[in-house]
Design an enzyme around this catalytic site. Structure first.
Site, PDB file in Angstrom:
ATOM      1  CB  VAL A   1      -0.486   6.606   3.957  1.00  0.00           C
ATOM      2  CG1 VAL A   1      -1.739   6.831   3.135  1.00  0.00           C
ATOM      3  CG2 VAL A   1       0.750   6.818   3.097  1.00  0.00           C
TER       4      VAL A   1
ATOM      5  CB  THR B   1       1.355  -2.620  -0.364  1.00  0.00           C
ATOM      6  OG1 THR B   1       1.814  -1.271  -0.528  1.00  0.00           O
ATOM      7  CG2 THR B   1      -0.141  -2.624  -0.232  1.00  0.00           C
TER       8      THR B   1
ATOM      9  CB  THR C   1       1.478   2.000  -3.363  1.00  0.00           C
ATOM     10  OG1 THR C   1       1.500   3.352  -2.898  1.00  0.00           O
ATOM     11  CG2 THR C   1       2.036   1.930  -4.775  1.00  0.00           C
TER      12      THR C   1
ATOM     13  CG  LEU D   1       1.669  11.215   1.902  1.00  0.00           C
ATOM     14  CD1 LEU D   1       2.882  10.782   2.668  1.00  0.00           C
ATOM     15  CD2 LEU D   1       0.495  11.405   2.855  1.00  0.00           C
ATOM     16  NE  ARG D   2       7.383  15.688  -1.479  1.00  0.00           N
ATOM     17  CZ  ARG D   2       7.732  16.935  -1.765  1.00  0.00           C
ATOM     18  NH1 ARG D   2       8.901  17.187  -2.293  1.00  0.00           N
ATOM     19  NH2 ARG D   2       6.921  17.934  -1.512  1.00  0.00           N
TER      20      ARG D   2
ATOM     21  CG  ASN E   1       6.117   6.310  -6.220  1.00  0.00           C
ATOM     22  OD1 ASN E   1       5.936   7.528  -6.196  1.00  0.00           O
ATOM     23  ND2 ASN E   1       5.883   5.548  -5.176  1.00  0.00           N
TER      24      ASN E   1
ATOM     25  N   GLY F   1      16.071   5.535  -0.978  1.00  0.00           N
ATOM     26  CA  GLY F   1      15.569   4.505  -0.070  1.00  0.00           C
ATOM     27  C   GLY F   1      14.139   4.821   0.302  1.00  0.00           C
TER      28      GLY F   1
ATOM     29  CB  CYS G   1       7.383   4.651  -1.391  1.00  0.00           C
ATOM     30  SG  CYS G   1       6.261   4.683   0.020  1.00  0.00           S
TER      31      CYS G   1
ATOM     32  NE  ARG H   1       8.605   2.006   6.284  1.00  0.00           N
ATOM     33  CZ  ARG H   1       7.275   2.170   6.224  1.00  0.00           C
ATOM     34  NH1 ARG H   1       6.496   1.138   5.987  1.00  0.00           N
ATOM     35  NH2 ARG H   1       6.743   3.359   6.427  1.00  0.00           N
TER      36      ARG H   1
HETATM   37  P1  NAD Z   1       2.875   1.937   7.678  1.00  0.00           P
HETATM   38  O1  NAD Z   1       3.588   0.640   7.798  1.00  0.00           O
HETATM   39  O2  NAD Z   1       3.446   3.158   8.298  1.00  0.00           O
HETATM   40  O3  NAD Z   1       1.398   1.769   8.270  1.00  0.00           O
HETATM   41  C1  NAD Z   1       0.555   0.707   7.953  1.00  0.00           C
HETATM   42  C2  NAD Z   1      -0.369   0.478   9.155  1.00  0.00           C
HETATM   43  O4  NAD Z   1      -1.367  -0.469   8.779  1.00  0.00           O
HETATM   44  C3  NAD Z   1       0.352  -0.126  10.370  1.00  0.00           C
HETATM   45  O5  NAD Z   1       0.118   0.677  11.504  1.00  0.00           O
HETATM   46  C4  NAD Z   1      -0.292  -1.520  10.528  1.00  0.00           C
HETATM   47  O6  NAD Z   1      -0.410  -1.944  11.891  1.00  0.00           O
HETATM   48  C5  NAD Z   1      -1.655  -1.285   9.919  1.00  0.00           C
HETATM   49  N1  NAD Z   1      -2.335  -2.503   9.466  1.00  0.00           N
HETATM   50  C6  NAD Z   1      -1.818  -3.562   8.804  1.00  0.00           C
HETATM   51  N2  NAD Z   1      -2.793  -4.479   8.571  1.00  0.00           N
HETATM   52  C7  NAD Z   1      -3.929  -3.978   9.092  1.00  0.00           C
HETATM   53  C8  NAD Z   1      -5.271  -4.469   9.157  1.00  0.00           C
HETATM   54  N3  NAD Z   1      -5.621  -5.643   8.634  1.00  0.00           N
HETATM   55  N4  NAD Z   1      -6.199  -3.702   9.770  1.00  0.00           N
HETATM   56  C9  NAD Z   1      -5.857  -2.522  10.328  1.00  0.00           C
HETATM   57  N5  NAD Z   1      -4.616  -2.010  10.288  1.00  0.00           N
HETATM   58  C10 NAD Z   1      -3.656  -2.731   9.673  1.00  0.00           C
HETATM   59  O7  NAD Z   1       2.630   2.166   6.126  1.00  0.00           O
HETATM   60  P2  NAD Z   1       2.593   3.561   5.329  1.00  0.00           P
HETATM   61  O8  NAD Z   1       3.977   4.059   5.139  1.00  0.00           O
HETATM   62  O9  NAD Z   1       1.566   4.421   5.916  1.00  0.00           O
HETATM   63  O10 NAD Z   1       2.124   3.032   3.886  1.00  0.00           O
HETATM   64  C11 NAD Z   1       0.817   2.543   3.683  1.00  0.00           C
HETATM   65  C12 NAD Z   1       0.592   2.398   2.193  1.00  0.00           C
HETATM   66  O11 NAD Z   1       0.645   3.675   1.565  1.00  0.00           O
HETATM   67  C13 NAD Z   1       1.618   1.544   1.453  1.00  0.00           C
HETATM   68  O12 NAD Z   1       0.976   0.866   0.411  1.00  0.00           O
HETATM   69  C14 NAD Z   1       2.581   2.553   0.872  1.00  0.00           C
HETATM   70  O13 NAD Z   1       3.238   2.077  -0.287  1.00  0.00           O
HETATM   71  C15 NAD Z   1       1.634   3.682   0.524  1.00  0.00           C
HETATM   72  N6  NAD Z   1       2.258   5.011   0.514  1.00  0.00           N
HETATM   73  C16 NAD Z   1       3.123   5.366   1.494  1.00  0.00           C
HETATM   74  C17 NAD Z   1       3.677   6.650   1.501  1.00  0.00           C
HETATM   75  C18 NAD Z   1       4.679   7.056   2.541  1.00  0.00           C
HETATM   76  O14 NAD Z   1       5.290   8.107   2.378  1.00  0.00           O
HETATM   77  N7  NAD Z   1       4.889   6.304   3.611  1.00  0.00           N
HETATM   78  C19 NAD Z   1       3.292   7.572   0.524  1.00  0.00           C
HETATM   79  C20 NAD Z   1       2.358   7.184  -0.453  1.00  0.00           C
HETATM   80  C21 NAD Z   1       1.840   5.886  -0.446  1.00  0.00           C
HETATM   81  C1  UGA Z   2       8.144   9.188  -2.439  1.00  0.00           C
HETATM   82  C2  UGA Z   2       7.485  10.113  -3.472  1.00  0.00           C
HETATM   83  O1  UGA Z   2       8.209  11.339  -3.556  1.00  0.00           O
HETATM   84  C3  UGA Z   2       6.034  10.421  -3.091  1.00  0.00           C
HETATM   85  O2  UGA Z   2       5.421  11.194  -4.115  1.00  0.00           O
HETATM   86  C4  UGA Z   2       5.288   9.102  -2.944  1.00  0.00           C
HETATM   87  O3  UGA Z   2       3.964   9.328  -2.497  1.00  0.00           O
HETATM   88  C5  UGA Z   2       5.995   8.231  -1.937  1.00  0.00           C
HETATM   89  O4  UGA Z   2       7.368   8.003  -2.341  1.00  0.00           O
HETATM   90  C6  UGA Z   2       5.323   6.901  -1.852  1.00  0.00           C
HETATM   91  O5  UGA Z   2       4.783   6.404  -2.803  1.00  0.00           O
HETATM   92  O6  UGA Z   2       5.323   6.360  -0.765  1.00  0.00           O
HETATM   93  P1  UGA Z   2       9.218   9.556  -0.021  1.00  0.00           P
HETATM   94  O7  UGA Z   2       9.726   8.154  -0.178  1.00  0.00           O
HETATM   95  O8  UGA Z   2       8.571   9.940   1.248  1.00  0.00           O
HETATM   96  O9  UGA Z   2       8.160   9.885  -1.202  1.00  0.00           O
HETATM   97  O10 UGA Z   2      10.425  10.568  -0.195  1.00  0.00           O
HETATM   98  P2  UGA Z   2      11.209  11.321  -1.368  1.00  0.00           P
HETATM   99  O11 UGA Z   2      11.433  12.694  -0.897  1.00  0.00           O
HETATM  100  O12 UGA Z   2      10.623  11.147  -2.703  1.00  0.00           O
HETATM  101  O13 UGA Z   2      12.615  10.559  -1.298  1.00  0.00           O
HETATM  102  C7  UGA Z   2      12.744   9.199  -1.615  1.00  0.00           C
HETATM  103  C8  UGA Z   2      14.215   8.833  -1.639  1.00  0.00           C
HETATM  104  O14 UGA Z   2      14.858   9.456  -2.745  1.00  0.00           O
HETATM  105  C9  UGA Z   2      15.002   9.290  -0.407  1.00  0.00           C
HETATM  106  O15 UGA Z   2      15.962   8.321  -0.072  1.00  0.00           O
HETATM  107  C10 UGA Z   2      15.664  10.571  -0.854  1.00  0.00           C
HETATM  108  O16 UGA Z   2      16.814  10.877  -0.135  1.00  0.00           O
HETATM  109  C11 UGA Z   2      15.967  10.231  -2.294  1.00  0.00           C
HETATM  110  N1  UGA Z   2      16.078  11.438  -3.146  1.00  0.00           N
HETATM  111  C12 UGA Z   2      14.990  12.224  -3.370  1.00  0.00           C
HETATM  112  C13 UGA Z   2      17.290  11.723  -3.752  1.00  0.00           C
HETATM  113  O17 UGA Z   2      18.289  11.010  -3.558  1.00  0.00           O
HETATM  114  N2  UGA Z   2      17.357  12.818  -4.569  1.00  0.00           N
HETATM  115  C14 UGA Z   2      16.290  13.631  -4.815  1.00  0.00           C
HETATM  116  O18 UGA Z   2      16.439  14.605  -5.570  1.00  0.00           O
HETATM  117  C15 UGA Z   2      15.069  13.313  -4.199  1.00  0.00           C
END
Ligand code: NAD
Ligand code: UGA
Length: 459
Positions: free
Chosen positions: A11, A86, A121, A152-153, A210, A259, A262, A330
């Protein structure tokens, strides 16, 4: 505007690069010094399509930079985004320790009118709690804390950010609202809906969104089981159901259980919030169990397919990442399915186009293969577990020739059952009939038996 991003993960990097692309000046900081060093050398620590190019382009233009030094990262910033992890605590609620640690570390360095924006989140009420924490560290001097959840996904992160369905901004002060509106003006001018609300409502919106998407997936997985039992085809049912605009066609693909970093953790936290606040979320509590059950159910399906003494059998698993176009492992279905097969004595060979490096540390005793065909060599069955485009285009005859058995268990419904049959494979999809019914439907060779059984059905 001048922006700092704290946390250079999926993110943080996407947000930083996209905001830089929109013309803002962005510094990205991470507590992991190695990660920042790699980024400074142009080496991305994650795989996300298009991100490397966007990072390179915005860095070359001077609008994006990486800073190991927090003071440097925060100097003279209008907005500071918290994009740290988180994860779940044992009872399912959100572990806020990274958000709290980041808030504590930035607090002394913030200018009086810097807006802190929580993009991670979090549960309802977190922005207000973080505002209190920051004010305390600053000896009572308050700071505006906003909530701007990210939707975003992985795999389509850049386009999801730049062409989002909506931007949700939660603010409790007017001037902070104006600053975020300026930041996002270039996207709003392109027609993206902009929802301004309270911090609590923004936090709840993210959790509810979500939870609802995850429910749709859990639902279609169970509809797939019903289709199998009734002799239907879930692809056809899902398409027709999804054409209702009130339902929509997204998140209706059956699979091996959702999986990722998120959905699983966010629904656990949604359920935990409900329990904590006395507003039980029964649907989501059930979904948590059903999704875990789904992963185990499909492992059992593989074992049943192998039959007999499975301890002498070999299974090729194609796809390890929790979805296509990411290297993220994850809560991937592979992490449940493969150990269950191994516990039954099955030898597992595996391939993934991007996630093998991460998977190696998580899945012991797997034989890692450099191509899907190498994985299939000598296998009694092949399981398609992630919907990578390369697997959609597999040469099925070549795959069949390399295998010892003939089972193709397609847990993403990627492959055409008729093509699989023509290649000598025994096709098992999710919620869809095997070869003979498809052939019957298309009036093709071999469809006679299925036509007869359809004719004999009670309706
Ligand atoms: P991530 O684990 O990929 O990245 C988190 C980063 O934060 C790591 O590089 C870590 O080293 C860094 N970090 C941790 N503590 C820190 C600190 N004190 N100071 C500076 N850096 C620090 O996580 P992510 O997948 O990018 O997710 C971040 C958040 O966004 C989560 O809450 C997640 O639920 C939410 N989110 C993720 C997605 C996604 O698709 N991955 C989409 C929407 C929302
Ligand atoms: C998901 C949400 O789609 C995003 O909007 C959100 O921002 C994000 O979580 C988050 O909060 O972090 P993401 O986990 O990247 O995004 O991927 P998705 O494409 O939604 O897929 C999540 C899981 O559901 C995967 O394991 C995927 O294979 C599965 N999935 C998805 C299905 O089994 N069927 C579907 O039709 C869609």
């Amino acid at each position: 505007m001048k922006v700092a991003i704290i946390g250079a993960g999926y993110v943080g990097l996407t947000t930083g690069a996209c905001l830089a692309d929109l013309g803002h000046q962005v510094h990205v900081h991470d507590v992991d010094g190695q990660r920042i060093s790699r980024l400074c050398q142009g080496d991305l620590p994650i795989y996300e399509p298009g991100l490397r190019e966007l990072v390179n382009r915005t860095r070359a233009r001077g609008s994006l930079s990486f800073a190991g030094d927090l003071t440097l990262a925060l100097a003279d910033r209008d907005l500071v985004f918290l994009c740290v992890g988180t994860p779940s605590l044992a009872g399912g609620s959100v572990d806020l320790s990274q958000v709290q640690a980041a808030a504590r570390s930035i607090a002394p360095e913030l200018g009086a009118d810097t807006v802190v924006v929580i993009k991670s989140t979090v549960e309802a009420g977190t922005a207000r709690a973080i505002a209190t924490l920051i004010a305390k560290v600053r000896g009572g001097r308050p700071i505006a804390v906003a909530s701007n959840p990210e939707f975003l996904r992985e795999g389509s992160a850049i386009s999801d950010f730049l062409t989002a369905d909506r931007i949700v901004v939660g603010v409790d002060t007017k001037w902070a609202a104006a600053r975020l509106a300026t930041l996002y003006a270039p996207l709003v001018q392109r027609g993206i809906a902009y929802v301004e609300t309270s911090t609590v409502d923004a936090e709840l919106t993210k959790c509810a969104a979500n939870a609802f998407l995850a429910l749709k997936i859990g639902f279609i997985n169970e509809v797939a089981d019903l289709c199998e039992a009734a002799g239907g085809d879930v692809l056809s049912v899902a398409r027709a159901v999804g054409l209702d605009r009130r339902i929509g066609s997204e998140c209706l693909r059956p699979g091996p259980g959702f999986g990722g970093s998120c959905f699983p953790k966010d629904i656990r936290s949604f359920a935990a919030s409900g329990r904590r606040l006395g507003a039980p979320q029964g649907l989501i509590e059930t979904l948590i169990d059903r999704n875990e059950h789904r992963k185990r159910q499909l492992a059992q399906r593989v074992l049943d397919h192998l039959g007999g003494d499975v301890a002498r059998k070999t299974v090729a698993v194609l796809g390890l990442a929790f979805k296509a176009d990411t290297d993220d492992m994850r809560e991937a279905a592979a992490l449940t399915l493969i150990p269950l097969l191994q516990a039954a004595g099955v030898k597992v060979k595996a391939h993934d186009p991007q996630a093998m490096e991460r998977a190696r540390g998580l899945l012991p005793d797997v034989i890692w293969c450099s191509s899907p065909y190498d994985a299939a060599e000598g296998a009694d069955a092949t399981v398609l577990l992630t919907e990578w485009a390369v697997y959609r285009e597999l040469d099925l005859s070549r795959l069949a020739r390399r295998m010892r058995g003939k089972g193709l268990l397609d847990f993403r419904n990627l492959v055409d059952p008729v093509a699989a049959d023509r290649s000598g494979l025994t096709y098992v999809g999710l919620g869809r009939p095997g070869f003979s019914s498809h052939a019957a439907w298309r009036g093709e060779r071999g469809g006679q038996a299925a036509r007869q059984s359809l004719a004999a059905s009670p309706v």
